[in-house]
Design an enzyme around this catalytic site. Structure first.
Site, PDB file in Angstrom:
ATOM      1  N   SER A 131       7.587   3.030  12.856  1.00  0.00           N
ATOM      2  CA  SER A 131       8.584   4.111  12.893  1.00  0.00           C
ATOM      3  C   SER A 131       9.324   4.081  14.220  1.00  0.00           C
ATOM      4  O   SER A 131       8.765   3.650  15.237  1.00  0.00           O
ATOM      5  CB  SER A 131       7.869   5.463  12.776  1.00  0.00           C
ATOM      6  OG  SER A 131       8.760   6.521  13.055  1.00  0.00           O
ATOM      7  N   TYR A 149       1.322  11.433  15.015  1.00  0.00           N
ATOM      8  CA  TYR A 149       2.033  10.454  14.169  1.00  0.00           C
ATOM      9  C   TYR A 149       2.561   9.319  15.039  1.00  0.00           C
ATOM     10  O   TYR A 149       2.345   8.140  14.728  1.00  0.00           O
ATOM     11  CB  TYR A 149       3.171  11.162  13.432  1.00  0.00           C
ATOM     12  CG  TYR A 149       3.999  10.252  12.555  1.00  0.00           C
ATOM     13  CD1 TYR A 149       3.511   9.825  11.324  1.00  0.00           C
ATOM     14  CD2 TYR A 149       5.269   9.822  12.941  1.00  0.00           C
ATOM     15  CE1 TYR A 149       4.273   8.992  10.507  1.00  0.00           C
ATOM     16  CE2 TYR A 149       6.033   8.993  12.134  1.00  0.00           C
ATOM     17  CZ  TYR A 149       5.535   8.580  10.917  1.00  0.00           C
ATOM     18  OH  TYR A 149       6.286   7.754  10.119  1.00  0.00           O
ATOM     19  N   THR A 170       0.861  -1.184   0.000  1.00  0.00           N
ATOM     20  CA  THR A 170       0.000   0.000   0.000  1.00  0.00           C
ATOM     21  C   THR A 170       0.899   1.237   0.000  1.00  0.00           C
ATOM     22  O   THR A 170       1.936   1.261   0.671  1.00  0.00           O
ATOM     23  CB  THR A 170      -0.960   0.023   1.212  1.00  0.00           C
ATOM     24  OG1 THR A 170      -0.196   0.134   2.426  1.00  0.00           O
ATOM     25  CG2 THR A 170      -1.820  -1.229   1.279  1.00  0.00           C
ATOM     26  N   GLY A 171       0.514   2.249  -0.769  1.00  0.00           N
ATOM     27  CA  GLY A 171       1.373   3.430  -0.873  1.00  0.00           C
ATOM     28  C   GLY A 171       2.693   3.094  -1.544  1.00  0.00           C
ATOM     29  O   GLY A 171       3.751   3.431  -1.044  1.00  0.00           O
ATOM     30  N   GLY A 172       2.598   2.452  -2.696  1.00  0.00           N
ATOM     31  CA  GLY A 172       3.819   2.018  -3.391  1.00  0.00           C
ATOM     32  C   GLY A 172       4.284   2.962  -4.482  1.00  0.00           C
ATOM     33  O   GLY A 172       5.127   2.603  -5.299  1.00  0.00           O
ATOM     34  N   GLY A 216       8.805   6.942  -2.359  1.00  0.00           N
ATOM     35  CA  GLY A 216       9.599   6.668  -1.165  1.00  0.00           C
ATOM     36  C   GLY A 216       9.871   5.197  -0.877  1.00  0.00           C
ATOM     37  O   GLY A 216      10.310   4.439  -1.747  1.00  0.00           O
ATOM     38  N   ILE A 217       9.606   4.802   0.361  1.00  0.00           N
ATOM     39  CA  ILE A 217       9.928   3.445   0.819  1.00  0.00           C
ATOM     40  C   ILE A 217       9.138   2.387   0.042  1.00  0.00           C
ATOM     41  O   ILE A 217       9.688   1.361  -0.368  1.00  0.00           O
ATOM     42  CB  ILE A 217       9.649   3.323   2.342  1.00  0.00           C
ATOM     43  CG1 ILE A 217      10.608   4.235   3.131  1.00  0.00           C
ATOM     44  CG2 ILE A 217       9.758   1.884   2.814  1.00  0.00           C
ATOM     45  CD1 ILE A 217      10.288   4.368   4.620  1.00  0.00           C
TER      46      ILE A 217
HETATM   47  N1  LIG Z   1      10.496   8.564   5.581  1.00  0.00           N
HETATM   48  C1  LIG Z   1      10.645   8.365   6.896  1.00  0.00           C
HETATM   49  O1  LIG Z   1      11.453   9.042   7.578  1.00  0.00           O
HETATM   50  C2  LIG Z   1       9.828   7.297   7.578  1.00  0.00           C
HETATM   51  C3  LIG Z   1      10.275   6.817   8.827  1.00  0.00           C
HETATM   52  C4  LIG Z   1       9.514   5.834   9.470  1.00  0.00           C
HETATM   53  C5  LIG Z   1       8.369   5.342   8.875  1.00  0.00           C
HETATM   54  N2  LIG Z   1       7.965   5.833   7.668  1.00  0.00           N
HETATM   55  C6  LIG Z   1       6.721   5.321   7.106  1.00  0.00           C
HETATM   56  O2  LIG Z   1       6.967   4.794   5.820  1.00  0.00           O
HETATM   57  C7  LIG Z   1       5.747   4.848   5.056  1.00  0.00           C
HETATM   58  C8  LIG Z   1       6.071   5.410   3.686  1.00  0.00           C
HETATM   59  O3  LIG Z   1       6.544   6.723   3.843  1.00  0.00           O
HETATM   60  P1  LIG Z   1       7.570   7.429   2.849  1.00  0.00           P
HETATM   61  O4  LIG Z   1       8.581   8.088   3.671  1.00  0.00           O
HETATM   62  O5  LIG Z   1       7.960   6.495   1.784  1.00  0.00           O
HETATM   63  O6  LIG Z   1       6.617   8.589   2.304  1.00  0.00           O
HETATM   64  P2  LIG Z   1       6.123   9.026   0.842  1.00  0.00           P
HETATM   65  O7  LIG Z   1       7.268   9.057  -0.094  1.00  0.00           O
HETATM   66  O8  LIG Z   1       5.321  10.242   1.068  1.00  0.00           O
HETATM   67  O9  LIG Z   1       5.187   7.820   0.409  1.00  0.00           O
HETATM   68  C9  LIG Z   1       3.922   7.647   0.977  1.00  0.00           C
HETATM   69  C10 LIG Z   1       3.131   6.721   0.113  1.00  0.00           C
HETATM   70  O10 LIG Z   1       1.887   6.495   0.777  1.00  0.00           O
HETATM   71  C11 LIG Z   1       0.840   6.792  -0.118  1.00  0.00           C
HETATM   72  N3  LIG Z   1      -0.335   7.231   0.621  1.00  0.00           N
HETATM   73  C12 LIG Z   1      -0.440   8.234   1.522  1.00  0.00           C
HETATM   74  N4  LIG Z   1      -1.689   8.313   1.969  1.00  0.00           N
HETATM   75  C13 LIG Z   1      -2.380   7.349   1.346  1.00  0.00           C
HETATM   76  C14 LIG Z   1      -3.726   6.925   1.398  1.00  0.00           C
HETATM   77  N5  LIG Z   1      -4.635   7.537   2.162  1.00  0.00           N
HETATM   78  N6  LIG Z   1      -4.101   5.889   0.606  1.00  0.00           N
HETATM   79  C15 LIG Z   1      -3.201   5.270  -0.185  1.00  0.00           C
HETATM   80  N7  LIG Z   1      -1.932   5.624  -0.274  1.00  0.00           N
HETATM   81  C16 LIG Z   1      -1.520   6.661   0.490  1.00  0.00           C
HETATM   82  C17 LIG Z   1       1.393   7.827  -1.062  1.00  0.00           C
HETATM   83  O11 LIG Z   1       0.655   7.804  -2.266  1.00  0.00           O
HETATM   84  P3  LIG Z   1      -0.096   9.116  -2.878  1.00  0.00           P
HETATM   85  O12 LIG Z   1       1.002  10.060  -3.246  1.00  0.00           O
HETATM   86  O13 LIG Z   1      -0.863   8.610  -4.018  1.00  0.00           O
HETATM   87  O14 LIG Z   1      -0.932   9.632  -1.761  1.00  0.00           O
HETATM   88  C18 LIG Z   1       2.810   7.297  -1.248  1.00  0.00           C
HETATM   89  O15 LIG Z   1       2.830   6.270  -2.204  1.00  0.00           O
HETATM   90  C19 LIG Z   1       4.776   5.693   5.881  1.00  0.00           C
HETATM   91  O16 LIG Z   1       3.879   4.840   6.556  1.00  0.00           O
HETATM   92  C20 LIG Z   1       5.686   6.391   6.873  1.00  0.00           C
HETATM   93  O17 LIG Z   1       5.012   6.731   8.051  1.00  0.00           O
HETATM   94  C21 LIG Z   1       8.671   6.793   7.006  1.00  0.00           C
END
Ligand SMILES: NC(=O)c1ccc[n+]([C@@H]2O[C@H](COP(=O)([O-])OP(=O)(O)OC[C@H]3O[C@@H](n4cnc5c(N)ncnc54)[C@H](OP(=O)(O)O)[C@@H]3O)[C@@H](O)[C@H]2O)c1
Length: 244
Positions: free
Chosen positions: A133, A146, A8-10, A13-14
């Site tokens: 996280s 968060y 989900t959310g692919g 980022g991650i």
């Molecule tokens: N980066 C960090 O420092 C960090 C650290 C710890 C944990 N995390 C966790 O890692 C996960 C991914 O984060 P990221 O850093 O890769 O951020 P990101 O680049 O902003 O990616 C977030 C992804 O989630 C999707 N998304 C957000 N809201 C959504 C929704 N309501 N329904 C479906 N898709 C949704 C986005 O798609 P759309 O653009 O289409 O909305 C995007 O594909 C998150 O859960 C975040 O909390 C991140």
């Protein structure tokens, strides 16, 4: 046959880095996102072993539609990476109900019901990986909701491991440290604040740099692979040692 994994959310980022890594390891990958343009762009980068669906994880009706389409087009699946999430940088005293609800609805409620609704199409055995996280155990200012949303998600892993054991479903957790992705920019932090954070982490972390999405991907692959078949409620912290 190659394993099929949902992320989900692919689209960014991650999640996107994990999709790329899994495809390079011969998995089939299904990604979700809310934004059509981002989804198309990600799919064109990922190639023929990737499939994508628009689905807002905070809308239960969307999750139902997603499960139905995946069942129809792909049958049963081997793994689910609960990754979609948001972070908004805001002080506790300024956090209003709308922001509270948005964060909890995506990061916790959406994650909770995504797991629940996918159970009928998960194989035996199969793997669920929850992306939480380090904010669950380390305090960061401006991250109260968060942190709570991720703590709630981590808390259900134990219970689900007991309830879903009979179906051969295991649940484990990946807990990234601050990882350089678009999430920082989307959080409302200024460019200056983001640069300062990344600089600080590069200087103080034992690995001498910030964690990248590509660092998380092999850990997620391990947790969805048969190499982790006996793990239950394991949490792998991927933070370059920044919380030591
Ligand atoms: N980066 C960090 O420092 C960090 C650290 C710890 C944990 N995390 C966790 O890692 C996960 C991914 O984060 P990221 O850093 O890769 O951020 P990101 O680049 O902003 O990616 C977030 C992804 O989630 C999707 N998304 C957000 N809201 C959504 C929704 N309501 N329904 C479906 N898709 C949704 C986005 O798609 P759309 O653009 O289409 O909305 C995007 O594909 C998150 O859960 C975040 O909390 C991140």
């Amino acid at each position: 046959m190659n394993k099929i994994i949902i992320i989900t959310g692919g689209t960014s980022g991650i999640g996107l880095a994990c999709a790329k890594y899994l495809i390079a390891k011969n998995y089939q990958v299904i990604i979700t996102g809310r934004n059509e343009e981002n989804l198309e762009k990600a799919l064109s980068e990922l190639g023929k072993n990737a499939f994508g669906y628009i689905s807002d994880t905070s809308v239960l009706h969307d999750i139902d539609g997603l499960v139905n389409r995946i069942k129809e087009n792909h049958g049963t699946i081997d793994g689910l990476f609960i990754n979609a999430g948001i972070f908004k940088s805001i002080g506790f005293e300024d956090t209003n109900e709308a922001l509270f609800d948005e964060t909890m609805n995506i990061n916790f409620k959406g994650a909770f019901f995504t797991v629940q609704k996918f159970i009928p199409i998960l194989k035996n055995p199969s793997s669920i990986v929850l992306n939480t996280s380090i904010a669950v155990f380390k305090a960061f200012p401006n991250a109260s909701v968060y942190s709570a949303s991720k703590a709630a998600l981590e808390a259900i892993a134990k219970v689900l491991n007991l309830e879903l054991a009979q179906k051969g479903i295991r649940i484990n957790v990946v807990s990234p440290g601050v990882t350089h992705t678009p999430i920082q920019k989307k959080s409302g932090m200024t460019d200056e604040a983001i640069d300062g954070l990344l600089q600080y982490l590069s200087e103080t972390s034992p690995i001498g740099r910030v964690v990248l999405p590509e660092d998380i991907a092999p850990i997620v692959e391990f947790l969805v692979s048969d190499n982790s078949l006996v793990l239950r409620n394991e949490k792998i912290v991927v933070d370059g040692g920044s919380t030591l």
